[in-house]
Write a protein that holds these residues in place. Sequence first.
Motif, PDB file in Angstrom:
ATOM      1  N   ASP A 414      17.957 -27.723 -29.953  1.00 42.42           N
ATOM      2  CA  ASP A 414      18.231 -28.949 -29.208  1.00 42.42           C
ATOM      3  C   ASP A 414      16.897 -29.533 -28.749  1.00 42.42           C
ATOM      4  N   THR A 416      16.209 -31.895 -26.916  1.00 39.14           N
ATOM      5  CA  THR A 416      16.190 -32.273 -25.500  1.00 39.14           C
ATOM      6  C   THR A 416      16.221 -31.044 -24.592  1.00 39.14           C
ATOM      7  N   ARG A 418      18.637 -29.350 -23.407  1.00 41.23           N
ATOM      8  CA  ARG A 418      19.610 -29.497 -22.324  1.00 41.23           C
ATOM      9  C   ARG A 418      20.221 -28.137 -22.013  1.00 41.23           C
ATOM     10  N   ARG A 420      22.625 -25.069 -21.280  1.00 43.85           N
ATOM     11  CA  ARG A 420      23.984 -24.794 -21.751  1.00 43.85           C
ATOM     12  C   ARG A 420      24.586 -23.654 -20.944  1.00 43.85           C
TER      13      ARG A 420
END
Length: 428
Positions: A414, A416, A418, A420
């Motif tokens: 990912d 970005t 982000r 999880r």
Amino acid sequence: MALVLAEVQQLGVAAAGVAVAPLWQLSDTELTESLRAARWLEQVARFVQARLARQGDARGLPAAQGYRSTVEWLRAVLVLDRGPARELAADAVVLDHPAVAQAVLDGDADLRQAVVIAQTVDAIPADLAGAGGCGVSGAGQIVQDAETTLIGMTGRLPVNQLRRAGERILTYVAPQVADRAERALLARQEARADRKRGLTLSVPIDGLVYLSGVLGVEDAATVQAALHPLCRPVIGDKRSSAQRRVDALLEVCRLALRSGELPADGGEPPQLSVTVAYDPLTQALGIGTTDTGMRVSADVVRRLACDARILPVVLDGKGQVLNVGRRRRRATGSLRRALHVRDGGCAFPDCELPSRWTDAHHIRPWTAGGRTDLANLVLLCRRHHSIVHDPATGWKIRIGPDRHPCFIPPPTIDPTQRPRRNLYHLRQ
């Protein structure tokens, strides 16, 4: 020179010539038939070897030449490993069954199939009198019918399937005595399994420990029942079936260690101890040695240090003991129960494994001074525990504002990054 020796040598020369003959001229049909013919040739040649081995044994050549057994003699004469030598010696059982031997020579059965047939009919009880009206002559007819039936199956069934059919052969040829004979056969097999059962682990060879063993049918069913829930194929899992089974076996052992129900070992609960070289200046861990004498890397030591049943024995540069573990490292009792309630199972994003199959992982490593408390712990299954301990994977863990663990994926997964969470256990 004896006729047999001369002809065998001549056949060998002819076969060697065929081995390097051009094949491009063969049609598809001719290529297929040539393959079958070559297979038949191989089986006939092996049949000859079996006869010669039997003759050597009958003459007492192994003992006369200083070998303890026919198998050892074959290993030396033919430069074979023990397994192939033992198999060749066992092939001689076919010679006691003329119809089975002829099936090999006619190309209707390969030698391994023939051995299965011979072993199957030899296992039929000789005394079938009083069962369904079968007397001595009836028993002989049953053996002959079994042999004929199994030979007829060789064109369709490979060795393992033929062996399974052989286990129920009396159901085909003599149903009136099948039940009694099968009970007797199973009793013999179970007694043999009880004598032969065993498990061995080799010394480490190039970092691998070879595990081998023999189980009875009942034992195997128990092992399979324990392993099966843990080694089912999962989408995206790149492990082979063999790798899944060995990982499942390790999980069962870890669960047993965590259960607290194993007998005491030396007055203490069973646990794995690791002796670790430690540099107090750099706070770096070196290579570790398990209590069985096996060497493991510092990365493995760091991963093991998260497990509640690992008790590191830390040494300084002179080999003097600095610390035999820190008991506060172990996530046990109420702390472990709190982790079960908070994480619900392996906390790695969307892993489905329950809490009982997890380790309590220190987010800040215990070996680097990380505390053993809820804010520094997360439950991870063995597979994901290995992933987060491997710097190359790039996964990171932190505790979020709500005091639940978040996983930050690497940019390759990912861009970005982000955070999880495991949504599977949050649904529970």
